[in-house]
Design an enzyme around this catalytic site. Structure first.
Site, PDB file in Angstrom:
ATOM      1  N   LYS A 152      -6.377  -4.442  -9.318  1.00  0.00           N
ATOM      2  CA  LYS A 152      -5.113  -3.995  -9.936  1.00  0.00           C
ATOM      3  C   LYS A 152      -5.123  -4.298 -11.431  1.00  0.00           C
ATOM      4  CE  LYS A 152      -2.460  -4.432  -5.652  1.00  0.00           C
ATOM      5  NZ  LYS A 152      -1.501  -5.187  -4.823  1.00  0.00           N
ATOM      6  N   GLN A 168       1.656 -10.838  -4.741  1.00  0.00           N
ATOM      7  CA  GLN A 168       0.666 -10.400  -3.753  1.00  0.00           C
ATOM      8  C   GLN A 168       0.933 -11.053  -2.395  1.00  0.00           C
ATOM      9  OE1 GLN A 168      -1.490  -7.976  -4.317  1.00  0.00           O
ATOM     10  NE2 GLN A 168      -2.601  -8.086  -2.396  1.00  0.00           N
ATOM     11  N   ASP A 224       6.351  -2.738  -6.465  1.00  0.00           N
ATOM     12  CA  ASP A 224       5.852  -2.560  -5.093  1.00  0.00           C
ATOM     13  C   ASP A 224       6.858  -1.778  -4.242  1.00  0.00           C
ATOM     14  OD1 ASP A 224       3.305  -3.511  -4.450  1.00  0.00           O
ATOM     15  OD2 ASP A 224       3.963  -5.604  -4.367  1.00  0.00           O
TER      16      ASP A 224
HETATM   17  N1  GUN Z   1      -1.024  -7.121   0.052  1.00  0.00           N
HETATM   18  C1  GUN Z   1      -1.661  -6.040   0.560  1.00  0.00           C
HETATM   19  N2  GUN Z   1      -1.162  -4.900   0.006  1.00  0.00           N
HETATM   20  C2  GUN Z   1      -0.198  -5.285  -0.855  1.00  0.00           C
HETATM   21  C3  GUN Z   1       0.668  -4.568  -1.738  1.00  0.00           C
HETATM   22  O1  GUN Z   1       0.677  -3.333  -1.816  1.00  0.00           O
HETATM   23  N3  GUN Z   1       1.510  -5.331  -2.481  1.00  0.00           N
HETATM   24  C4  GUN Z   1       1.553  -6.659  -2.385  1.00  0.00           C
HETATM   25  N4  GUN Z   1       2.419  -7.317  -3.146  1.00  0.00           N
HETATM   26  N5  GUN Z   1       0.768  -7.363  -1.585  1.00  0.00           N
HETATM   27  C5  GUN Z   1      -0.112  -6.670  -0.826  1.00  0.00           C
END
Ligand code: GUN
Length: 292
Positions: free
Chosen positions: A52, A96, A119
């Protein structure tokens, strides 16, 4: 049969974002800024967050990675969230998941300012999405909508069966596809693990979205000739002959279903690669909405 290529489409979206960012730069505007909070040292989470942050750099965004100790208290994490909510240099941030077991995930997600919740996990964003207001849409359903739209998969008036009712995939995609607009206007049925006679339903579907998490569950006998297939499954299946010791399998028995389908997403390389592009898109939207 047309393969919906998520890798190529996500690259196209990143290029479009890059162009927008360079135009913002030329106008002397501040760059979009995304922060990611990572608690602990989980290997998969480190990989996700790393890519990311790299993607932010690629498109020209500012990015900040905030790493916190595995044993941080819930209160200390809430204090960090409060700081991020108040940080005016920041357009959006993510925490996350999964979080360590001693932290209440729901409490943390509720503390995130919905205006920075790129998100799209906060109930305010879910509600706004359902009411067709400007909202951050979670990356997976947002990515599916982009694939359907860009490949011009017919959805208007079509019967879509969504298999799975999770809060971040099944439920939101069922709402989005029934709404007006591109990749919308579908007649949607939401099926799930308790649905009786699932195959009878999927055989009536023009579009099937599989978000169940059971590898190769959807077989050719469950699919109508010419249906469009979206596979959200990503299950690690042990496989000794592979260097990693596992292979990634979708919810669709790809080879046999592909032969009957009009459109299909591969796994890997379908929905998965779209998610980071959509996180970037949400961050750009956060920047643009905060300006207006
Ligand atoms: N863990 C796995 N996928 C995601 C996501 O799209 N966002 C977040 N915050 N954690 C994750």
């Amino acid at each position: 049969m047309i393969r919906l290529d998520g890798k190529q489409t996500s690259n196209e979206i990143k290029e479009e974002i890059k162009v927008t960012v360079s135009e913002m730069k030329a106008r002397g505007e501040r760059m979009p800024h995304l922060a990611a909070v990572l608690v602990g040292n989980d290997g998969a989470s480190l990989t996700y967050v790393g890519s990311k942050v790299r993607s932010c750099e690629y498109v020209g965004f500012d990015s900040t990675l905030i790493r916190l100790e595995e044993d941080i208290t819930e209160d200390a994490l809430l204090a960090q969230i409060d700081t991020l909510n108040k940080d005016e240099s920041l357009d959006g941030y993510i925490v996350q998941l999964p979080l360590p077991k001693h932290i209440d995930e729901e409490k943390i997600l509720l503390a995130i300012d919905p205006k920075k919740d790129v998100d799209g996990f906060h109930p305010a964003n879910f509600g706004r999405m359902a009411l067709e207001l400007d909202a951050f849409i979670p990356a997976t359903p947002f990515g599916i909508m982009q694939l359907l739209e860009r490949y011009k998969v017919p959805t208007s008036g079509k019967h879509c069966v969504v298999v799975g009712r999770s809060h971040i995939v099944g439920r939101p995609i069922s709402i989005l596809m029934s709404q007006k607009g591109p990749a919308g206007n579908a007649t949607v049925t939401v099926a799930h693990s308790r649905t009786e006679n699932l195959a009878e339903l999927t055989r009536q579907a023009d579009i099937i979205v599989m978000a169940l998490g059971i590898p190769e569950y959807l077989t050719a006998d469950m699919v109508k000739e010419g249906a469009a297939i979206i596979d959200v499954g990503i299950t690690r299946v042990p496989n000794e002959s592979h260097p990693k010791g596992y292979v990634i399998k979708g919810d669709v028995a790809f080879d046999e279903v592909a032969q009957k389908s009009s459109f299909i997403t591969p796994v890997p390389g379908g929905v998965g690669p779209m998610t980071i592009a959509m996180l970037l898109k949400n961050t750009l939207l956060a920047r643009q909405w905060n300006l207006s």
